[in-house]
Design a protein around this motif. Structure first.
Motif, PDB file in Angstrom:
ATOM      1  N   PHE A  23      -8.045  -2.553  -3.237  1.00 23.67           N
ATOM      2  CA  PHE A  23      -8.977  -2.057  -2.218  1.00 23.67           C
ATOM      3  C   PHE A  23      -8.374  -1.092  -1.205  1.00 23.67           C
ATOM      4  CE2 PHE A  23     -10.877  -6.120  -3.617  1.00 23.67           C
ATOM      5  CZ  PHE A  23     -12.080  -5.622  -4.066  1.00 23.67           C
ATOM      6  N   PHE A  24      -7.062  -0.846  -1.272  1.00 24.03           N
ATOM      7  CA  PHE A  24      -6.496   0.104  -0.318  1.00 24.03           C
ATOM      8  C   PHE A  24      -7.062   1.519  -0.481  1.00 24.03           C
ATOM      9  CE2 PHE A  24      -3.206   3.196   0.964  1.00 24.03           C
ATOM     10  CZ  PHE A  24      -3.125   2.881   2.315  1.00 24.03           C
ATOM     11  N   LEU A  31     -10.499   1.677   1.005  1.00 26.69           N
ATOM     12  CA  LEU A  31     -10.426   1.533   2.461  1.00 26.69           C
ATOM     13  C   LEU A  31     -10.057   2.861   3.117  1.00 26.69           C
ATOM     14  CD1 LEU A  31      -8.648  -1.903   3.134  1.00 26.69           C
ATOM     15  CD2 LEU A  31     -10.961  -1.231   3.815  1.00 26.69           C
ATOM     16  N   SER A  38     -13.064   5.237   2.812  1.00 20.28           N
ATOM     17  CA  SER A  38     -14.255   4.926   3.612  1.00 20.28           C
ATOM     18  C   SER A  38     -13.967   4.805   5.105  1.00 20.28           C
ATOM     19  CB  SER A  38     -14.892   3.621   3.116  1.00 20.28           C
ATOM     20  OG  SER A  38     -13.989   2.544   3.252  1.00 20.28           O
ATOM     21  N   MET A  39     -12.811   4.230   5.463  1.00 15.94           N
ATOM     22  CA  MET A  39     -12.496   3.968   6.873  1.00 15.94           C
ATOM     23  C   MET A  39     -11.559   5.008   7.470  1.00 15.94           C
ATOM     24  SD  MET A  39     -11.892  -0.169   6.567  1.00 15.94           S
ATOM     25  CE  MET A  39     -11.163  -0.244   8.202  1.00 15.94           C
ATOM     26  N   THR A  83      -7.698   1.959   8.960  1.00 17.33           N
ATOM     27  CA  THR A  83      -6.972   1.119   7.996  1.00 17.33           C
ATOM     28  C   THR A  83      -5.651   0.638   8.570  1.00 17.33           C
ATOM     29  OG1 THR A  83      -7.985   2.297   6.144  1.00 17.33           O
ATOM     30  CG2 THR A  83      -5.997   1.030   5.679  1.00 17.33           C
ATOM     31  N   SER A 115       0.846  -1.191   0.000  1.00 21.46           N
ATOM     32  CA  SER A 115       0.000   0.000   0.000  1.00 21.46           C
ATOM     33  C   SER A 115       0.885   1.245   0.000  1.00 21.46           C
ATOM     34  CB  SER A 115      -0.917   0.006   1.233  1.00 21.46           C
ATOM     35  OG  SER A 115      -0.165   0.088   2.428  1.00 21.46           O
TER      36      SER A 115
END
Length: 481
Positions: free
Chosen positions: A427-428, A431, A434-435, A440, A293
């Motif tokens: 999806f990083f 993430l 959203s998070m 994360t 990431s």
């Protein structure tokens, strides 16, 4: 028995232990160094092709009008291709040999690179990166095996981890080249194509260089080509050591042949299944440390934390510098510390630095102060990761599997590693969106703790053991359960 001759000692398991003479000095060591240097151009390409997207993604997205989802697909398509390349590369390496497989992969590197550079649109680029990923994954599974099989046991760690040095060196090169091209030539149309084109040079060097390198002696023995294997070993060992290793590996190959190892059926053998589960766990947890990431989205992380794009792409070079520094320290420590100690220390440090990154996002408001603090903890994480878990994962995967199933098992484990890599790549960004950074990186810290527990319970020790010796010991311990 004359000094320097291998001595055989009986064991309770009816196996044979060998005390090997010194590997030699001078020409054999030089030849082995040349072989390792050429083969690890595969690692350099691995690093460059995975790292170049970090800086190329912004101008590429502008050219093709990519959405957040399609950006993820561009990044992740290479990792998906790498997952399949790892599996099929391992099978090809078992059937055709390590050297021929690396030559084939060099050709795929060239084709995939040209496809990416000349891509007329996003869909074509995604397909070209998938093809390029096949070469990256195949190299990730084959090069460490080749190095592990051609290097002497007492120097295997340092030679196998040279590939990891080249991987992080390739990523650092990508970051530096990206920063230079972006800041000096960012106004040029489709400047990202030039960033990608640089990978063509090491791909050609790998193709030409491997033409002049020998096949793995262990693979040759597994094919019954003992005289050829001895000729290869005499290039990279003293004559006495070469003869002793031929004796040892031939004995082990005969044992493997009796047991008909080499494919899916071996997963029904409990001790082999245990090794494959350990290897898959190593790949699974390595990727869920979040290292990629940072390597794929480090520039975007710093930009979202408050830095200008031009400054962020330069600041991201620090991740590459500390990655290379970490792997350099790791290579030194590999010869000093047990593998288990390094793994457990590494995952402990990873959990600490991820926790600090998560807390930074809570304590310091978005802006330059948060961005530079995050960068400081990111580089400490990268340094710790690359000094321990990064090189050790690839080294352990090259060490723990029995000879006849080595490439097959390595392919399975590296498939897991690359699939998790693709999941992180895809999806990083969502993430983080959203998070948030706190949740994360808090999640990454929790996964590091789970990895610590898994390895404390499952991981065997391989330091200082010949591949044949480790196989005998592990089989004796778990083979009859």
């Amino acid at each position: 028995m004359p000094p320097g001759s291998p001595r055989r000692q009986s064991t309770s398991t009816a196996s044979t232990n060998f005390e090997l003479p010194h590997v030699g000095t001078g020409r054999p060591v030089h030849r082995l160094g040349v072989i390792a240097t050429v083969a690890t151009f595969g690692g350099l390409l691995f690093g460059y092709d995975t790292g170049v997207v970090n800086g190329a993604l912004e101008p590429l997205s502008e050219d093709f009008g990519l959405s957040a989802l399609s950006e993820g697909l561009v990044v992740a398509s290479l990792m998906v291709g790498a997952a399949f390349g790892a599996v099929f590369g391992g099978r090809v390496a078992d059937a055709w040999g390590r050297r021929k497989t690396i030559l084939l992969l060099a050709g795929v590197f060239i084709i995939g690179t040209l496809g990416c550079v000349l891509a007329p649109g996003a869909a074509f680029l995604i397909g070209a990166r998938f093809v390029l990923g096949i070469a990256v994954g195949g190299a990730s599974a084959t090069v460490p095996v080749y190095l592990g099989e051609i290097a002497p046991s007492e120097k295997r760690g340092s030679y196998v981890t040279r590939n990891e040095v080249m991987i992080v060196g390739g990523q650092l090169a990508a970051f530096i080249i990206n920063a230079a091209i972006f800041n000096f030539f960012g106004h040029v149309d489709s400047i990202w194509r030039w960033m990608l084109l640089v990978a063509l040079a090491p791909a050609i060097a790998l193709l030409v260089g491997m033409i002049f390198q020998p096949e793995s002696p262990r693979w040759l023995i597994s094919q019954g080509r003992t005289e050829e294997a001895l000729a290869v070993l005499k290039q990279v060992r003293s004559p006495e050591r070469a003869e002793a290793e031929i004796d040892e590996v031939t004995h082990l190959a005969a044992e493997d042949a009796k047991e008909a190892t080499g494919g899916l059926s071996d997963l029904g053998t409990r001790w082999v299944l245990r090794l494959v589960l350990i290897g898959a766990g190593l790949g699974f947890f390595q990727q869920l440390t979040g290292i990629n990431s940072v390597m794929y989205y480090g520039t975007q992380l710093l930009t979202s934390a408050g830095l200008d794009s031009g400054v962020a792409i330069i600041g991201n070079i620090a991740n590459g510098v500390f990655s290379l520094a970490g792997i350099t320290l790791g290579m030194y420590l590999l010869n000093k510390l047990p593998r288990r100690v390094m793994f457990l220390t590494g995952y402990g440090l990873i959990a600490v630095f991820h926790t600090l990154i998560a807390l930074t996002a809570v304590i310091i408001p978005p802006g330059p102060a948060q961005a530079w603090t995050v960068l400081a903890f990111l580089v400490l994480f990268v340094f710790s990761m690359q000094g321990t878990v990064g090189p050790l994962t690839w080294l352990m995967l090259s060490e723990i599997f029995p000879m006849k199933i080595r490439s097959f098992a390595m392919g399975i484990c590296v498939f897991v590693l690359w699939i998790m890599n693709a999941i992180v790549a895809q999806f990083f960004p969502p993430l983080i969106a959203s998070m948030g950074m706190t949740a994360t990186f808090g999640m990454f810290a929790g996964i590091a703790v789970i990895a610590f527990i898994f390895l404390a319970l499952m991981l065997p020790e391989t330091k200082g053991k010949d591949l044949a010796e480790f196989e005998r010991e592990f089989k004796a311990k778990y083979g009859r359960r």
